[in-house]
Scaffold this motif. Sequence first.
Motif, PDB file in Angstrom:
ATOM      1  N   SER A 144       0.835  -1.202   0.000  1.00 51.92           N
ATOM      2  CA  SER A 144       0.000   0.000   0.000  1.00 51.92           C
ATOM      3  C   SER A 144       0.872   1.255   0.000  1.00 51.92           C
ATOM      4  O   SER A 144       2.005   1.261   0.514  1.00 51.92           O
ATOM      5  CB  SER A 144      -0.913   0.010   1.224  1.00 51.92           C
ATOM      6  N   GLU A 145       0.346   2.311  -0.575  1.00 54.41           N
ATOM      7  CA  GLU A 145       1.071   3.568  -0.652  1.00 54.41           C
ATOM      8  C   GLU A 145       1.085   4.251   0.710  1.00 54.41           C
ATOM      9  O   GLU A 145       0.082   4.273   1.438  1.00 54.41           O
ATOM     10  CB  GLU A 145       0.416   4.487  -1.685  1.00 54.41           C
ATOM     11  N   ARG A 146       2.229   4.809   1.020  1.00 50.14           N
ATOM     12  CA  ARG A 146       2.356   5.491   2.312  1.00 50.14           C
ATOM     13  C   ARG A 146       1.652   6.835   2.305  1.00 50.14           C
ATOM     14  O   ARG A 146       0.971   7.187   3.255  1.00 50.14           O
ATOM     15  CB  ARG A 146       3.841   5.678   2.636  1.00 50.14           C
ATOM     16  N   PHE A 147       1.839   7.599   1.253  1.00 50.40           N
ATOM     17  CA  PHE A 147       1.209   8.905   1.108  1.00 50.40           C
ATOM     18  C   PHE A 147       0.284   8.871  -0.108  1.00 50.40           C
ATOM     19  O   PHE A 147       0.653   8.319  -1.158  1.00 50.40           O
ATOM     20  CB  PHE A 147       2.251  10.019   0.939  1.00 50.40           C
ATOM     21  N   LYS A 148      -0.874   9.443   0.027  1.00 49.88           N
ATOM     22  CA  LYS A 148      -1.811   9.499  -1.083  1.00 49.88           C
ATOM     23  C   LYS A 148      -1.327  10.484  -2.136  1.00 49.88           C
ATOM     24  O   LYS A 148      -0.836  11.567  -1.821  1.00 49.88           O
ATOM     25  CB  LYS A 148      -3.189   9.911  -0.586  1.00 49.88           C
ATOM     26  N   ALA A 149      -1.489  10.093  -3.383  1.00 47.52           N
ATOM     27  CA  ALA A 149      -1.056  10.951  -4.487  1.00 47.52           C
ATOM     28  C   ALA A 149      -2.039  12.085  -4.657  1.00 47.52           C
ATOM     29  O   ALA A 149      -3.261  11.896  -4.646  1.00 47.52           O
ATOM     30  CB  ALA A 149      -0.959  10.138  -5.775  1.00 47.52           C
ATOM     31  N   ARG A 150      -1.519  13.284  -4.793  1.00 48.82           N
ATOM     32  CA  ARG A 150      -2.345  14.479  -4.974  1.00 48.82           C
ATOM     33  C   ARG A 150      -2.116  15.042  -6.373  1.00 48.82           C
ATOM     34  O   ARG A 150      -0.991  15.045  -6.877  1.00 48.82           O
ATOM     35  CB  ARG A 150      -2.020  15.549  -3.926  1.00 48.82           C
ATOM     36  N   ALA A 151      -3.198  15.520  -6.952  1.00 46.01           N
ATOM     37  CA  ALA A 151      -3.093  16.105  -8.289  1.00 46.01           C
ATOM     38  C   ALA A 151      -2.441  17.479  -8.197  1.00 46.01           C
ATOM     39  O   ALA A 151      -2.882  18.339  -7.454  1.00 46.01           O
ATOM     40  CB  ALA A 151      -4.491  16.227  -8.904  1.00 46.01           C
ATOM     41  N   LYS A 152      -1.376  17.658  -8.946  1.00 41.49           N
ATOM     42  CA  LYS A 152      -0.645  18.919  -8.963  1.00 41.49           C
ATOM     43  C   LYS A 152      -0.947  19.653 -10.247  1.00 41.49           C
ATOM     44  O   LYS A 152      -0.899  19.091 -11.331  1.00 41.49           O
ATOM     45  CB  LYS A 152       0.861  18.660  -8.847  1.00 41.49           C
ATOM     46  N   SER A 153      -1.237  20.938 -10.093  1.00 40.79           N
ATOM     47  CA  SER A 153      -1.540  21.766 -11.248  1.00 40.79           C
ATOM     48  C   SER A 153      -0.247  22.288 -11.859  1.00 40.79           C
ATOM     49  O   SER A 153       0.709  22.637 -11.156  1.00 40.79           O
ATOM     50  CB  SER A 153      -2.450  22.936 -10.838  1.00 40.79           C
ATOM     51  N   ALA A 154      -0.236  22.361 -13.180  1.00 42.49           N
ATOM     52  CA  ALA A 154       0.953  22.868 -13.864  1.00 42.49           C
ATOM     53  C   ALA A 154       1.108  24.374 -13.689  1.00 42.49           C
ATOM     54  O   ALA A 154       2.206  24.913 -13.837  1.00 42.49           O
ATOM     55  CB  ALA A 154       0.878  22.515 -15.352  1.00 42.49           C
ATOM     56  N   ASP A 155       0.006  25.062 -13.355  1.00 44.08           N
ATOM     57  CA  ASP A 155       0.080  26.511 -13.176  1.00 44.08           C
ATOM     58  C   ASP A 155       0.585  26.915 -11.801  1.00 44.08           C
ATOM     59  O   ASP A 155       0.897  28.086 -11.571  1.00 44.08           O
ATOM     60  CB  ASP A 155      -1.304  27.133 -13.407  1.00 44.08           C
ATOM     61  N   THR A 156       0.654  25.994 -10.857  1.00 48.66           N
ATOM     62  CA  THR A 156       1.090  26.320  -9.504  1.00 48.66           C
ATOM     63  C   THR A 156       2.608  26.338  -9.452  1.00 48.66           C
ATOM     64  O   THR A 156       3.254  25.344  -9.780  1.00 48.66           O
ATOM     65  CB  THR A 156       0.542  25.292  -8.498  1.00 48.66           C
ATOM     66  N   PRO A 157       3.215  27.460  -9.056  1.00 45.54           N
ATOM     67  CA  PRO A 157       4.684  27.510  -8.988  1.00 45.54           C
ATOM     68  C   PRO A 157       5.206  26.688  -7.823  1.00 45.54           C
ATOM     69  O   PRO A 157       4.534  26.497  -6.809  1.00 45.54           O
ATOM     70  CB  PRO A 157       4.983  28.996  -8.795  1.00 45.54           C
ATOM     71  N   GLY A 158       6.412  26.188  -7.979  1.00 43.28           N
ATOM     72  CA  GLY A 158       7.033  25.402  -6.938  1.00 43.28           C
ATOM     73  C   GLY A 158       7.601  26.267  -5.829  1.00 43.28           C
ATOM     74  O   GLY A 158       7.612  27.499  -5.912  1.00 43.28           O
TER      75      GLY A 158
END
Length: 257
Positions: free
Chosen positions: A117-131
């Motif tokens: 099982s995955e430890r952390f759930k995958a979250r959808a990241k937007s391409a417009d959000t700066p790092g």
Amino acid sequence: MLFGDEPPSKIAFGTTAVNRPTFPTDIAHDCFGNHQTPLRGIPQLGPGAYNNEEKTNFRYVLEQQPMSRRGYTFNARTEKRKTFEPKSDVPSPDKYQMDLTRVPTAKRAFKPFNEVSERFKARAKSADTPGPGSYECDVKQNRQIHMLHSFGGRTKLIPAVKTKCMALNTDKCAVCELATTGDYYQYRNEVLCSKCFNFNWQWQEKYKRTHLQAFQKVRDCSSIHNHAGTSAKIQLADDKSTKKLQRKEAYLSLYWA
């Protein structure tokens, strides 16, 4: 006392032989009597004439609580307390417990300790959000527009772009020798267009950055004045819109060159 005079009256200030009006049965002949009307009903009614057993629960309290048989004090509890009848129409304690017979059994894991099982759930990241590395941490805070102050006088805004009022714009760039259009830079008699200024600021081919810092951004007055080739001017924009544009440019110049 002279002969023939009537004797004085025995009534002095209503002290004798007069029924005095008393409150609250009578009305006082003053402002207090006008606002505060007397009590109505039977004024001779005593405290023992009220039906306490109908209006209060005093008798109910006496019947329910154990009383005293020896007469030591009021409501002394020497008598046997009243017992309450047990109620049998209530559910038993086991009725409140959850029925565990219908709980589904846990499924056996494919690998021990659910390692797949995955430890952390995958979250959808937007391409417009700066790092996180895209933000400037060393940005100057509390920036203020440059103003000219005088003792006892009004403050005056220093415009970010200086407007040159001239009948005909004859300025030419010192590098490309082309006529300047729009905003350009000038220091004394040296003129640079925006393209040449930005190129020399980056590559320092002809001018150094220390020398380019002395240049100021200017523009001709063709947007607010119409000279028609003469020294006279016809105003094309009102002063209110011109000052509003200058304040906007002065504010934006704090963040963008």
